[in-house]
Design a protein around this motif. Structure first.
Motif, short mmCIF file in Angstrom:
data_model
loop_
_atom_site.label_atom_id
_atom_site.label_comp_id
_atom_site.label_asym_id
_atom_site.label_seq_id
_atom_site.Cartn_x
_atom_site.Cartn_y
_atom_site.Cartn_z
N PRO A 136 -14.71 -3.75 -3.17
CA PRO A 136 -13.68 -3.36 -2.06
C PRO A 136 -12.39 -3.84 -2.36
O PRO A 136 -12.29 -4.91 -2.97
N VAL A 137 -11.54 -3.16 -1.90
CA VAL A 137 -10.19 -3.73 -1.94
C VAL A 137 -9.68 -3.84 -0.32
O VAL A 137 -9.89 -3.18 0.56
N TYR A 138 -8.97 -5.09 -0.19
CA TYR A 138 -8.62 -5.57 1.16
C TYR A 138 -6.87 -5.36 1.23
O TYR A 138 -6.30 -5.46 0.13
N SER A 139 -6.45 -5.07 2.40
CA SER A 139 -5.05 -4.92 2.67
C SER A 139 -4.29 -6.37 2.78
O SER A 139 -2.99 -6.45 2.76
N ARG A 140 -5.03 -7.39 2.81
CA ARG A 140 -4.38 -8.61 3.14
C ARG A 140 -4.86 -9.94 2.05
O ARG A 140 -5.85 -9.63 1.62
N PRO A 141 -3.78 -10.53 1.66
CA PRO A 141 -4.34 -11.64 0.74
C PRO A 141 -5.29 -12.47 1.29
O PRO A 141 -5.25 -12.68 2.62
N GLY A 142 -5.90 -13.30 0.56
CA GLY A 142 -6.86 -14.44 0.86
C GLY A 142 -7.24 -15.18 -0.20
O GLY A 142 -7.09 -15.01 -1.39
N PRO A 143 -8.02 -16.36 0.18
CA PRO A 143 -8.55 -17.11 -0.92
C PRO A 143 -9.63 -16.24 -1.97
O PRO A 143 -10.51 -15.43 -1.46
N GLY A 144 -9.10 -16.39 -3.22
CA GLY A 144 -9.94 -15.73 -4.12
C GLY A 144 -9.56 -14.37 -4.54
O GLY A 144 -10.03 -13.52 -5.20
N ARG A 145 -8.68 -13.79 -3.65
CA ARG A 145 -8.29 -12.49 -3.82
C ARG A 145 -6.88 -12.14 -4.72
O ARG A 145 -6.05 -13.27 -4.69
N ILE A 146 -6.91 -11.24 -5.59
CA ILE A 146 -5.89 -10.89 -6.71
C ILE A 146 -5.32 -9.59 -5.96
O ILE A 146 -5.91 -8.52 -5.63
N GLU A 147 -4.02 -9.62 -6.01
CA GLU A 147 -3.23 -8.36 -5.71
C GLU A 147 -3.31 -7.35 -6.74
O GLU A 147 -2.90 -7.67 -7.72
N LEU A 148 -3.38 -6.14 -6.55
CA LEU A 148 -3.43 -5.00 -7.39
C LEU A 148 -1.88 -4.54 -7.47
O LEU A 148 -1.19 -4.51 -6.32
N ASP A 149 -1.32 -4.54 -8.59
CA ASP A 149 0.11 -3.97 -8.84
C ASP A 149 0.28 -2.53 -8.23
O ASP A 149 -0.61 -1.71 -8.68
N SER A 150 1.37 -2.06 -7.34
CA SER A 150 1.43 -0.95 -6.94
C SER A 150 1.61 0.06 -8.02
O SER A 150 1.19 1.23 -7.76
N THR A 151 2.36 -0.27 -8.97
CA THR A 151 2.44 0.80 -10.14
C THR A 151 1.05 1.14 -10.65
O THR A 151 1.02 1.97 -11.66
N GLU A 152 -0.08 0.39 -10.53
CA GLU A 152 -1.32 0.71 -10.92
C GLU A 152 -2.42 1.75 -10.09
O GLU A 152 -3.31 2.10 -10.59
N LYS A 153 -1.49 2.24 -8.90
CA LYS A 153 -2.22 3.02 -8.06
C LYS A 153 -1.81 4.34 -8.04
O LYS A 153 -0.42 4.57 -8.29
N GLY A 154 -2.58 5.49 -7.85
CA GLY A 154 -2.38 6.76 -8.06
C GLY A 154 -3.08 7.60 -6.89
O GLY A 154 -4.10 7.10 -6.87
N GLY A 155 -2.55 8.60 -6.56
CA GLY A 155 -3.26 9.36 -5.48
C GLY A 155 -2.76 9.73 -4.21
O GLY A 155 -1.39 9.64 -3.88
N HIS A 156 -3.34 9.65 -3.30
CA HIS A 156 -2.99 9.95 -1.73
C HIS A 156 -2.21 8.92 -1.25
O HIS A 156 -2.26 7.58 -1.57
N ILE A 157 -1.35 9.02 -0.51
CA ILE A 157 0.02 8.20 0.12
C ILE A 157 -1.08 6.99 0.95
O ILE A 157 -0.48 5.82 0.86
N LYS A 158 -2.02 7.38 1.66
CA LYS A 158 -2.99 6.10 2.17
C LYS A 158 -3.37 5.10 1.22
O LYS A 158 -3.55 3.84 1.46
N TRP A 159 -3.53 5.62 0.08
CA TRP A 159 -4.05 4.45 -0.95
C TRP A 159 -3.09 3.88 -1.67
O TRP A 159 -2.94 2.76 -1.85
N THR A 160 -2.07 4.76 -2.01
CA THR A 160 -0.66 4.22 -2.86
C THR A 160 0.25 3.30 -2.21
O THR A 160 1.17 2.71 -2.80
N THR A 161 0.46 3.42 -0.83
CA THR A 161 1.39 2.63 -0.22
C THR A 161 0.67 1.43 0.46
O THR A 161 -0.36 1.47 0.60
N GLY A 162 1.26 0.31 0.58
CA GLY A 162 0.79 -0.89 0.95
C GLY A 162 0.19 -1.72 0.08
O GLY A 162 0.01 -1.30 -1.00
N LYS A 163 -0.16 -2.77 0.35
CA LYS A 163 -0.56 -3.97 -0.61
C LYS A 163 -2.12 -3.66 -0.60
O LYS A 163 -2.88 -3.17 0.25
#
Length: 127
Positions: A53-80
């Protein structure tokens, strides 16, 4: 129209109803129920039958995906997007297909992350 099970592969991202997925008797999760998402969430397939699962907010133990690694629908590709380094789910393709929840993917336009992102996620999860 939901994506077909034949397109479930590493790097695919689906918006799933986490509660529906969790209630499937064959589904397992690596963290306690109270730590699991219980609403719609994006999930990344990192290997056959394993979803993160992927979360929109940071938190303990969470790592951010780089936006350049995401492709597809705008709902997925925009935001953290962040994933937890200790949370992954195993589920059958049938359970995942049933849990597709307001997903904007289609067999012609699939939400994805790069293979490098998948490799990094697998390493960070220790799988």
């Amino acid at each position: 129209m939901p994506i077909s099970k034949s397109n479930f592969r590493p790097g695919v991202v689906l918006y799933l109803d986490a509660r529906m997925l969790a209630n499937d008797p064959g589904t397992t999760c690596s963290v306690a129920r109270h730590l699991q998402p219980m609403k719609g969430h994006f999930f990344v397939c990192i290997k056959a039958g394993t979803w993160v699962p992927v979360y929109s907010r940071p938190g303990p133990g969470r790592i951010e995906l780089d936006s350049t690694e995401k492709g597809g629908h705008i709902k997925w590709t925009t935001g953290k997007s962040h994933y937890h380094t200790q949370q992954y789910w195993t589920a059958s393709d049938d359970a995942v297909a049933l849990a597709q929840h307001r997903d904007h993917s289609s067999d012609n336009e699939v939400n994805t992350v790069t293979q490098d992102a998948v490799t990094t996620m697998i390493a960070k999860l220790g799988l």
